[in-house]
Design a protein around this motif. Structure first.
Motif, PDB file in Angstrom:
ATOM      1  N   SER A 191       0.823  -1.202   0.000  1.00 43.51           N
ATOM      2  CA  SER A 191       0.000   0.000   0.000  1.00 43.51           C
ATOM      3  C   SER A 191       0.864   1.263   0.000  1.00 43.51           C
ATOM      4  O   SER A 191       1.928   1.313   0.614  1.00 43.51           O
ATOM      5  CB  SER A 191      -0.897   0.009   1.238  1.00 43.51           C
ATOM      6  N   THR A 192       0.382   2.289  -0.674  1.00 44.76           N
ATOM      7  CA  THR A 192       1.080   3.578  -0.691  1.00 44.76           C
ATOM      8  C   THR A 192       0.370   4.621   0.163  1.00 44.76           C
ATOM      9  O   THR A 192       0.707   5.793   0.105  1.00 44.76           O
ATOM     10  CB  THR A 192       1.195   4.118  -2.127  1.00 44.76           C
ATOM     11  N   PHE A 193      -0.606   4.199   0.962  1.00 44.20           N
ATOM     12  CA  PHE A 193      -1.358   5.162   1.772  1.00 44.20           C
ATOM     13  C   PHE A 193      -0.470   6.010   2.677  1.00 44.20           C
ATOM     14  O   PHE A 193      -0.707   7.214   2.804  1.00 44.20           O
ATOM     15  CB  PHE A 193      -2.444   4.463   2.586  1.00 44.20           C
ATOM     16  N   PRO A 194       0.568   5.451   3.327  1.00 43.42           N
ATOM     17  CA  PRO A 194       1.409   6.329   4.158  1.00 43.42           C
ATOM     18  C   PRO A 194       2.043   7.458   3.352  1.00 43.42           C
ATOM     19  O   PRO A 194       2.157   8.584   3.832  1.00 43.42           O
ATOM     20  CB  PRO A 194       2.478   5.388   4.713  1.00 43.42           C
ATOM     21  N   ASN A 217      -0.720  10.051   2.358  1.00 44.32           N
ATOM     22  CA  ASN A 217      -1.072  10.921   3.477  1.00 44.32           C
ATOM     23  C   ASN A 217      -0.063  12.054   3.632  1.00 44.32           C
ATOM     24  O   ASN A 217      -0.420  13.154   4.044  1.00 44.32           O
ATOM     25  CB  ASN A 217      -1.160  10.123   4.779  1.00 44.32           C
ATOM     26  N   TYR A 218       1.196  11.805   3.309  1.00 43.07           N
ATOM     27  CA  TYR A 218       2.239  12.823   3.430  1.00 43.07           C
ATOM     28  C   TYR A 218       2.161  13.851   2.302  1.00 43.07           C
ATOM     29  O   TYR A 218       2.715  14.935   2.419  1.00 43.07           O
ATOM     30  CB  TYR A 218       3.616  12.158   3.458  1.00 43.07           C
ATOM     31  N   LYS A 261       2.245  19.346  -0.346  1.00 46.67           N
ATOM     32  CA  LYS A 261       1.459  20.340  -1.091  1.00 46.67           C
ATOM     33  C   LYS A 261       1.415  21.676  -0.361  1.00 46.67           C
ATOM     34  O   LYS A 261       1.396  22.730  -0.986  1.00 46.67           O
ATOM     35  CB  LYS A 261       0.043  19.824  -1.324  1.00 46.67           C
ATOM     36  N   ASN A 262       1.396  21.642   0.966  1.00 45.61           N
ATOM     37  CA  ASN A 262       1.377  22.889   1.734  1.00 45.61           C
ATOM     38  C   ASN A 262       2.681  23.668   1.616  1.00 45.61           C
ATOM     39  O   ASN A 262       2.727  24.855   1.945  1.00 45.61           O
ATOM     40  CB  ASN A 262       1.075  22.608   3.203  1.00 45.61           C
ATOM     41  N   LEU A 263       3.724  23.027   1.165  1.00 48.39           N
ATOM     42  CA  LEU A 263       5.012  23.698   0.997  1.00 48.39           C
ATOM     43  C   LEU A 263       5.135  24.369  -0.370  1.00 48.39           C
ATOM     44  O   LEU A 263       6.076  25.100  -0.613  1.00 48.39           O
ATOM     45  CB  LEU A 263       6.161  22.694   1.181  1.00 48.39           C
ATOM     46  N   ILE A 264       4.176  24.122  -1.249  1.00 45.92           N
ATOM     47  CA  ILE A 264       4.222  24.654  -2.616  1.00 45.92           C
ATOM     48  C   ILE A 264       3.237  25.812  -2.739  1.00 45.92           C
ATOM     49  O   ILE A 264       2.096  25.719  -2.331  1.00 45.92           O
ATOM     50  CB  ILE A 264       3.883  23.544  -3.634  1.00 45.92           C
ATOM     51  N   ARG A 265       3.707  26.922  -3.295  1.00 43.28           N
ATOM     52  CA  ARG A 265       2.879  28.121  -3.411  1.00 43.28           C
ATOM     53  C   ARG A 265       2.402  28.407  -4.825  1.00 43.28           C
ATOM     54  O   ARG A 265       1.454  29.132  -5.022  1.00 43.28           O
ATOM     55  CB  ARG A 265       3.655  29.343  -2.899  1.00 43.28           C
TER      56      ARG A 265
END
Length: 129
Positions: free
Chosen positions: A60-63, A66-67, A72-76
């Motif tokens: 699974s790639t869920f972990p 989730n990150y 995404k919050n680091l990209i403006r």
């Protein structure tokens, strides 16, 4: 699909492959090939992944997914996302010494703050008092 999630149903892998291939063909007929995304195409390889790695829950790639929200919050802006992430990480590392003694929830704080806040804090802490 239970067949691909359970290690006990491996003997049904050919049935799963036929069902998925049929789904992909029907998807193309119903929605057009222009709407077949990499996710739909990936279904054509998922049975091979089951054979190679076992039940899908084992790989699974869920972990990682989730990150993605943290990244995404680091990209403006859409231009040069990797460079932006590296710059934000460097800024966060610069700020850590200033906040480690002041707040026990540093990691939560750093995950939530936005770039404009980072710039203001960085300017405030780097300017002479």
């Amino acid at each position: 699909m239970i067949i691909l999630l359970s290690p006990d149903y491996g003997h049904y892998i050919n049935i799963a492959r036929k069902l998925l291939d049929n789904f992909i063909k029907q998807f193309e007929i119903l929605y057009g090939c222009h709407l077949i995304s990499h996710n739909v195409h990936g279904l054509s390889h998922i049975c091979d992944d089951y054979i190679k790695f076992g039940a899908l829950d084992n790989c699974s790639t869920f972990p990682f997914e989730n990150y993605m929200s943290t990244l995404k919050n680091l990209i403006r802006k859409p231009d040069k996302p990797l460079i932006q992430v590296v710059k934000r990480c460097n800024e966060i590392n610069l700020l850590k010494p200033h906040f480690q003694n002041e707040t026990p929830q540093l990691s939560i704080f750093l995950d939530l703050i936005k770039m404009d806040h980072l710039q203001k804090i960085y300017k405030d802490t780097s300017s002479p008092h």
